[in-house]
Design a protein around this motif. Sequence first.
Motif, PDB file in Angstrom:
ATOM      1  N   ASN A 324       0.993  -1.397   0.207  1.00 61.04           N
ATOM      2  CA  ASN A 324      -0.057   0.012  -0.126  1.00 61.04           C
ATOM      3  C   ASN A 324       1.133   1.404  -0.151  1.00 61.04           C
ATOM      4  OD1 ASN A 324      -2.156   1.306   0.311  1.00 61.04           O
ATOM      5  ND2 ASN A 324      -3.154   1.675   2.488  1.00 61.04           N
ATOM      6  N   LEU A 328       0.841  -0.276  -5.227  1.00 57.90           N
ATOM      7  CA  LEU A 328      -0.661   0.465  -5.293  1.00 57.90           C
ATOM      8  C   LEU A 328      -0.779   1.691  -5.073  1.00 57.90           C
ATOM      9  CD1 LEU A 328      -2.935   0.607  -3.052  1.00 57.90           C
ATOM     10  CD2 LEU A 328      -2.477  -2.205  -3.286  1.00 57.90           C
ATOM     11  N   PRO A 330      -2.080   6.445  -5.108  1.00 55.38           N
ATOM     12  CA  PRO A 330      -2.586   7.455  -5.516  1.00 55.38           C
ATOM     13  C   PRO A 330      -3.102   8.053  -5.892  1.00 55.38           C
ATOM     14  CG  PRO A 330      -2.031   7.325  -3.539  1.00 55.38           C
ATOM     15  CD  PRO A 330      -1.481   6.337  -3.348  1.00 55.38           C
ATOM     16  N   PHE A 452      -7.263  -4.332  -5.346  1.00 57.48           N
ATOM     17  CA  PHE A 452      -6.318  -3.374  -5.828  1.00 57.48           C
ATOM     18  C   PHE A 452      -5.270  -3.609  -5.633  1.00 57.48           C
ATOM     19  CE2 PHE A 452      -7.976   1.419  -4.796  1.00 57.48           C
ATOM     20  CZ  PHE A 452      -8.947   0.940  -5.436  1.00 57.48           C
ATOM     21  N   LYS A 455      -4.934  -5.115  -8.981  1.00 56.21           N
ATOM     22  CA  LYS A 455      -5.592  -4.279 -10.544  1.00 56.21           C
ATOM     23  C   LYS A 455      -4.650  -3.017 -10.572  1.00 56.21           C
ATOM     24  CE  LYS A 455      -9.780  -1.661 -11.931  1.00 56.21           C
ATOM     25  NZ  LYS A 455     -11.581  -1.622 -11.021  1.00 56.21           N
ATOM     26  N   PHE A 456      -4.000  -2.492  -9.668  1.00 59.83           N
ATOM     27  CA  PHE A 456      -3.008  -0.950  -9.747  1.00 59.83           C
ATOM     28  C   PHE A 456      -1.748  -1.327  -9.527  1.00 59.83           C
ATOM     29  CE2 PHE A 456      -7.897   0.178  -9.033  1.00 59.83           C
ATOM     30  CZ  PHE A 456      -7.533   1.274  -9.899  1.00 59.83           C
ATOM     31  N   PHE A 463      -4.848   4.518  -8.899  1.00 60.65           N
ATOM     32  CA  PHE A 463      -5.717   4.558  -8.242  1.00 60.65           C
ATOM     33  C   PHE A 463      -6.053   6.160  -8.033  1.00 60.65           C
ATOM     34  CE2 PHE A 463      -4.270   3.762  -4.506  1.00 60.65           C
ATOM     35  CZ  PHE A 463      -5.078   4.008  -3.465  1.00 60.65           C
ATOM     36  N   THR A 464      -7.832   6.238  -7.764  1.00 63.31           N
ATOM     37  CA  THR A 464      -8.690   7.651  -7.904  1.00 63.31           C
ATOM     38  C   THR A 464      -9.604   8.062  -6.786  1.00 63.31           C
ATOM     39  OG1 THR A 464     -10.274   6.713  -9.536  1.00 63.31           O
ATOM     40  CG2 THR A 464      -8.346   8.144 -10.044  1.00 63.31           C
ATOM     41  N   SER A 465     -10.549   8.753  -6.008  1.00 62.12           N
ATOM     42  CA  SER A 465     -10.585   8.202  -5.044  1.00 62.12           C
ATOM     43  C   SER A 465     -12.316   7.268  -5.534  1.00 62.12           C
ATOM     44  CB  SER A 465     -11.358   9.605  -4.722  1.00 62.12           C
ATOM     45  OG  SER A 465     -10.507  10.122  -3.719  1.00 62.12           O
ATOM     46  N   ASP A 467     -12.237   4.925  -8.255  1.00 62.15           N
ATOM     47  CA  ASP A 467     -11.625   3.253  -8.365  1.00 62.15           C
ATOM     48  C   ASP A 467     -11.518   2.840  -6.400  1.00 62.15           C
ATOM     49  OD1 ASP A 467     -10.788   3.614 -10.730  1.00 62.15           O
ATOM     50  OD2 ASP A 467      -9.031   4.339 -10.018  1.00 62.15           O
ATOM     51  N   PHE A 468     -11.302   3.692  -5.998  1.00 63.19           N
ATOM     52  CA  PHE A 468     -11.498   2.777  -4.219  1.00 63.19           C
ATOM     53  C   PHE A 468     -13.199   2.771  -3.853  1.00 63.19           C
ATOM     54  CE2 PHE A 468     -11.404   2.995   0.908  1.00 63.19           C
ATOM     55  CZ  PHE A 468     -10.279   1.575   0.604  1.00 63.19           C
ATOM     56  N   ALA A 471     -14.409   0.333  -5.251  1.00 58.93           N
ATOM     57  CA  ALA A 471     -13.843  -1.926  -4.611  1.00 58.93           C
ATOM     58  C   ALA A 471     -14.595  -1.963  -3.637  1.00 58.93           C
ATOM     59  CB  ALA A 471     -13.088  -1.518  -4.853  1.00 58.93           C
TER      60      ALA A 471
END
Length: 628
Positions: A324, A328, A330, A452, A455-456, A463-465, A467-468, A471
């Motif tokens: 994290n 992946l 942000p 995530f 995928k990322f 990833f964007t807000s 996307d989160f 998910a």
Amino acid sequence: MLGTSVLAIAITFMMLASCAALGGSAPESPAARQHREPPRRVEYVVGLTDARTQTISVSLILRAVPPGELELCLPVWRPGRYQILDMAGTVSGVFARSGDGEPRDIRKVEKATWMVSVAPGDDEIIVDYRVYANSIGDRPRHADDSHAFLSPASVFMYAPSMRQEPLVVRLIMPEGWRIATGLERDPGDASAIVARDYDILVDSPIEAGFHDLIDFDVDGTPHQIAVWWGGVAPGDKPSRRGKLFDEKKLSEDFTKIIRAQRDIFGSLPYTRYVFLVHCYQGGGGGTEHLNSTIVGCSPAAFEEESRYRSFLTLISHEMFHTWNVKQLRPAGIKPYDYQRENYTELLWVAEGATTYYENVALVRAGLITLDHFLGDIGGLVDGDRKRIGSSVQSAEESSFDAWIKFNRPSPDHANTTVSFYDKGAQLSLVLDMLIRNASSGARSLDNVMREFFEKFPLSGPAFTSRDFREAANRAAGVDLSWFFDRHVARTDPVDYESALRAAGLEVSLSEVPARRTIGAAFEDADGGARVSSIESGSAAAKAGLLVGDIIVALNDRRVRGGEAASRMNELVAGATVELTYFRMNVLRRVSVALQEAKGGSWRVRRVGEPSPEQRRIFESWTGQAWKE
């Protein structure tokens, strides 16, 4: 400054000495290597022989540079710490020359940017400079007679036009020093390390010097712990090892953490990992990197059980970042822009979810008890409900303003801000419970994190807000937009009671007598009680007291910082106190009516008779059996 010929001699000598120390045969000469493979276009030669003076010398060698103006930069921040550090302030003696030693013009055009004039026919450009390495608490660079720690963003200039070029770093070290880093070694030079490009280098700190090395294996993947003992003179046997510094136990406990976190994401994102540990009085904190971390701890971490548990929590936090943030990432911090702030609204996920999982991983690994774990969960609830800023700043706002607020707190900080670490952990806890409850325990926040990670990847997009949020909706099987709208983008109070009920937990406030106070905090200063912070709307605020006022008497009796709060608490509720204080060396007086502050702490504990679903969710969440 080292001339080109002297530099070559130094490097050759270093290679021979290193190989001899390792008991091997002499490596092939630099000329033979160059015949076999072309030299890298970017090379750093780092002189550490003056480390005892906390001075590092660097020679940046750039090859095949076209004539004209060449831009060079030093980052103004480092990954993992969202704050402008202006590291160029410790750089001095910047000098440019051609490969044959002819001076070349170099001028500074911004605080951390230089322009070099490259003449036609220059086969290479060499830029020499020195770095003062005296900062260890915030982990950029530190050197003394026992080691040198280099966070590359704070030491190595780069040419933006050559940022993607592979590079080599050659270290000229005092005798007996060795290297620990996540970077790969140059197979032909024991004192050199290589990186695919500058971004890899920046995310790979280097520890050189005297340190303990512990090698261990996690299911076929090599790991290493390097422990530097601060303050220990070279040649001395480290004397700060505590009773808990057991190399076998340390590697076993680290292995449990790694496996618990790997089980969340499905696989390890590296082929080798290095833990760099700085152990010195007052040490603490850590920074995540690509396949390594640098953490600080006090010697007490290896002397007391509670301190060792805190140390493992720090290790768990930085290890979770391996997935994290280091994989992946942000939107807003990918790719890194090293010369200015990188804004994102998602640090509450990057740092906050990591803070949440640090203890989840420890309880699943069996390294903390259920009582400790539930105590930490209660601490999240308590911290949110007692911080005034929780109703002022949202998690997204805290993330975005990290560069100007989090690492630069003002006395009014608690009234107007939240920590994206703490708020993110609090929201991650609730989101995890919402997903578990909506899916009847079939899915959790673990599913979001694993999706995530898959995928990322680091090689893919940020990833964007949105996307989160999507998910989380997929994992829950219901629309959780209300949660993000109310609690992530806004500051609506969080209903912990309803969320934690899914795991058979209840929230309560311990009952203790209310305190009498004026709503201010104090510290010792100049023989009095200096006001260090004031709560919004408190009696102190209404009376016009300011941070920095120094109270010298309470009801005409002298008072100091350590006793101001207790003296007020001894009085009856509603009483008025006369405070005599200095403001800017002018003596003043004010009357303040005491207020009552509710005491007690919010805590979380298990219900007496959980339902089968509550028990199932609790056990899958903690990895521990529900025991009556």
